[in-house]
Design a protein around this motif. Structure first.
Motif, PDB file in Angstrom:
ATOM      1  N   LYS A   1       0.879  -1.155   0.000  1.00  0.00           N
ATOM      2  CA  LYS A   1       0.000   0.000   0.000  1.00  0.00           C
ATOM      3  C   LYS A   1       0.931   1.223   0.000  1.00  0.00           C
ATOM      4  CE  LYS A   1      -3.401   2.378   2.774  1.00  0.00           C
ATOM      5  NZ  LYS A   1      -3.996   2.479   4.082  1.00  0.00           N
ATOM      6  N   PRO A   2       1.033   1.939  -1.119  1.00  0.00           N
ATOM      7  CA  PRO A   2       2.055   2.986  -1.217  1.00  0.00           C
ATOM      8  C   PRO A   2       1.614   4.353  -0.701  1.00  0.00           C
ATOM      9  CG  PRO A   2       1.016   2.706  -3.322  1.00  0.00           C
ATOM     10  CD  PRO A   2       0.385   1.688  -2.393  1.00  0.00           C
ATOM     11  N   PHE A   3       2.600   5.085  -0.205  1.00  0.00           N
ATOM     12  CA  PHE A   3       2.496   6.512   0.079  1.00  0.00           C
ATOM     13  C   PHE A   3       3.674   7.152  -0.632  1.00  0.00           C
ATOM     14  CE2 PHE A   3       0.348   4.827   3.864  1.00  0.00           C
ATOM     15  CZ  PHE A   3      -0.816   5.562   3.826  1.00  0.00           C
ATOM     16  N   PHE A   4       3.435   8.281  -1.261  1.00  0.00           N
ATOM     17  CA  PHE A   4       4.473   8.899  -2.065  1.00  0.00           C
ATOM     18  C   PHE A   4       4.882  10.249  -1.500  1.00  0.00           C
ATOM     19  CE2 PHE A   4       2.030   6.192  -4.884  1.00  0.00           C
ATOM     20  CZ  PHE A   4       3.019   5.469  -5.511  1.00  0.00           C
ATOM     21  N   SER A   5       6.145  10.564  -1.645  1.00  0.00           N
ATOM     22  CA  SER A   5       6.646  11.914  -1.430  1.00  0.00           C
ATOM     23  C   SER A   5       7.494  12.250  -2.656  1.00  0.00           C
ATOM     24  CB  SER A   5       7.453  11.993  -0.139  1.00  0.00           C
ATOM     25  OG  SER A   5       8.683  11.335  -0.284  1.00  0.00           O
ATOM     26  N   TYR A   6       8.176  13.374  -2.632  1.00  0.00           N
ATOM     27  CA  TYR A   6       8.966  13.756  -3.791  1.00  0.00           C
ATOM     28  C   TYR A   6      10.108  12.774  -4.063  1.00  0.00           C
ATOM     29  CZ  TYR A   6       6.577  18.208  -3.845  1.00  0.00           C
ATOM     30  OH  TYR A   6       5.618  19.168  -3.918  1.00  0.00           O
TER      31      TYR A   6
ATOM     32  N   LYS B   1      16.906   8.116  12.425  1.00  0.00           N
ATOM     33  CA  LYS B   1      15.637   8.848  12.422  1.00  0.00           C
ATOM     34  C   LYS B   1      14.482   7.948  12.881  1.00  0.00           C
ATOM     35  CE  LYS B   1      13.469  12.557  11.082  1.00  0.00           C
ATOM     36  NZ  LYS B   1      13.642  13.801  11.784  1.00  0.00           N
ATOM     37  N   ILE B   2      14.452   6.742  12.373  1.00  0.00           N
ATOM     38  CA  ILE B   2      13.413   5.785  12.758  1.00  0.00           C
ATOM     39  C   ILE B   2      13.541   5.429  14.236  1.00  0.00           C
ATOM     40  CG2 ILE B   2      12.627   3.405  12.450  1.00  0.00           C
ATOM     41  CD1 ILE B   2      11.691   5.270  10.264  1.00  0.00           C
TER      42      ILE B   2
ATOM     43  N   ILE C   1      20.277  16.481   2.336  1.00  0.00           N
ATOM     44  CA  ILE C   1      20.033  15.846   3.635  1.00  0.00           C
ATOM     45  C   ILE C   1      18.745  16.382   4.250  1.00  0.00           C
ATOM     46  CG2 ILE C   1      20.933  15.550   5.981  1.00  0.00           C
ATOM     47  CD1 ILE C   1      23.757  15.721   4.715  1.00  0.00           C
ATOM     48  N   ILE C   2      18.541  17.675   4.173  1.00  0.00           N
ATOM     49  CA  ILE C   2      17.333  18.288   4.733  1.00  0.00           C
ATOM     50  C   ILE C   2      16.084  17.802   3.989  1.00  0.00           C
ATOM     51  CG2 ILE C   2      16.096  20.481   4.998  1.00  0.00           C
ATOM     52  CD1 ILE C   2      18.887  21.738   5.572  1.00  0.00           C
ATOM     53  N   SER C   3      16.156  17.731   2.668  1.00  0.00           N
ATOM     54  CA  SER C   3      15.017  17.242   1.879  1.00  0.00           C
ATOM     55  C   SER C   3      14.718  15.776   2.178  1.00  0.00           C
ATOM     56  CB  SER C   3      15.299  17.411   0.392  1.00  0.00           C
ATOM     57  OG  SER C   3      15.448  18.753   0.063  1.00  0.00           O
ATOM     58  N   PHE C   4      15.762  14.989   2.324  1.00  0.00           N
ATOM     59  CA  PHE C   4      15.608  13.574   2.669  1.00  0.00           C
ATOM     60  C   PHE C   4      14.909  13.439   4.021  1.00  0.00           C
ATOM     61  CE2 PHE C   4      17.357   9.573   4.422  1.00  0.00           C
ATOM     62  CZ  PHE C   4      16.961   8.696   3.418  1.00  0.00           C
ATOM     63  N   GLU C   5      15.331  14.238   4.973  1.00  0.00           N
ATOM     64  CA  GLU C   5      14.731  14.202   6.310  1.00  0.00           C
ATOM     65  C   GLU C   5      13.270  14.664   6.283  1.00  0.00           C
ATOM     66  OE1 GLU C   5      15.866  15.589  10.830  1.00  0.00           O
ATOM     67  OE2 GLU C   5      16.755  16.649   9.149  1.00  0.00           O
ATOM     68  N   LYS C   6      12.967  15.694   5.531  1.00  0.00           N
ATOM     69  CA  LYS C   6      11.585  16.174   5.424  1.00  0.00           C
ATOM     70  C   LYS C   6      10.672  15.119   4.821  1.00  0.00           C
ATOM     71  CE  LYS C   6      12.332  21.135   5.047  1.00  0.00           C
ATOM     72  NZ  LYS C   6      12.234  22.305   4.158  1.00  0.00           N
TER      73      LYS C   6
ATOM     74  N   LEU D   1      11.122  11.877   4.891  1.00  0.00           N
ATOM     75  CA  LEU D   1      10.946  10.819   5.901  1.00  0.00           C
ATOM     76  C   LEU D   1       9.914  11.228   6.944  1.00  0.00           C
ATOM     77  CD1 LEU D   1      14.549   9.503   6.634  1.00  0.00           C
ATOM     78  CD2 LEU D   1      12.701   8.317   5.460  1.00  0.00           C
ATOM     79  N   ASP D   2      10.032  12.447   7.438  1.00  0.00           N
ATOM     80  CA  ASP D   2       9.074  12.938   8.433  1.00  0.00           C
ATOM     81  C   ASP D   2       7.649  12.932   7.883  1.00  0.00           C
ATOM     82  OD1 ASP D   2      11.038  13.349  10.315  1.00  0.00           O
ATOM     83  OD2 ASP D   2      11.287  15.478   9.843  1.00  0.00           O
ATOM     84  N   PHE D   3       7.503  13.404   6.661  1.00  0.00           N
ATOM     85  CA  PHE D   3       6.189  13.448   6.029  1.00  0.00           C
ATOM     86  C   PHE D   3       5.578  12.052   5.939  1.00  0.00           C
ATOM     87  CE2 PHE D   3       3.826  12.868   2.040  1.00  0.00           C
ATOM     88  CZ  PHE D   3       2.718  13.671   2.318  1.00  0.00           C
TER      89      PHE D   3
END
Length: 118
Positions: free
Chosen positions: A21-26, A67-68, A102-107, A109-111
């Motif tokens: 069941k997918p969720f997508f981000s950028y 992060k996890i 790194i900041i985009s990757f973290e955002k 993940l958070d999303f």
């Protein structure tokens, strides 16, 4: 780092990818599957096209698990427990020297984490 019992093995990752069941981000796609355990399990797939070296791949993999780990300490008090596979999209270029990456990757993940455990 997160304990090995909370990490998905290759066989389990393939199972999640079959029935997902997918969720997508950028930059990242999150696939989830309900498990029968009393805890969540995690994994990340970083394509070789997304990184230049294995050092960069390990940097982002460790960043992900840290992060996890922080998130699991804070809030995983819910009824359903999931197997979660995070897949970095192939067109995404990760560079450990670039702060914006790194900041985009973290955002992302958070999303995705907030989206799945809402």
């Amino acid at each position: 780092m997160i304990l090995k019992e909370y990490r998905l093995k290759e066989k389990e990752v393939k199972k999640v990818l079959k029935i997902w069941k997918p969720f997508f981000s950028y930059w990242i796609v999150l696939n989830s599957l309900v498990n029968k355990l009393s805890y969540n399990k995690f994994s990340i797939v970083i394509w070789s096209k997304s990184v230049n070296t294995n050092v960069t791949r390990n940097f982002f993999r460790r960043f992900f698990y840290n992060k996890i780990h922080l998130f699991t300490k804070k809030s995983l008090q819910n009824n359903k427990y999931l197997d979660l596979v995070f897949i970095v999209k192939k067109q995404t270029k990760l560079d450990k020297k670039d702060k914006k990456t790194i900041i985009s990757f973290e955002k992302d993940l958070d999303f995705l984490i907030k989206k799945i455990f809402k």
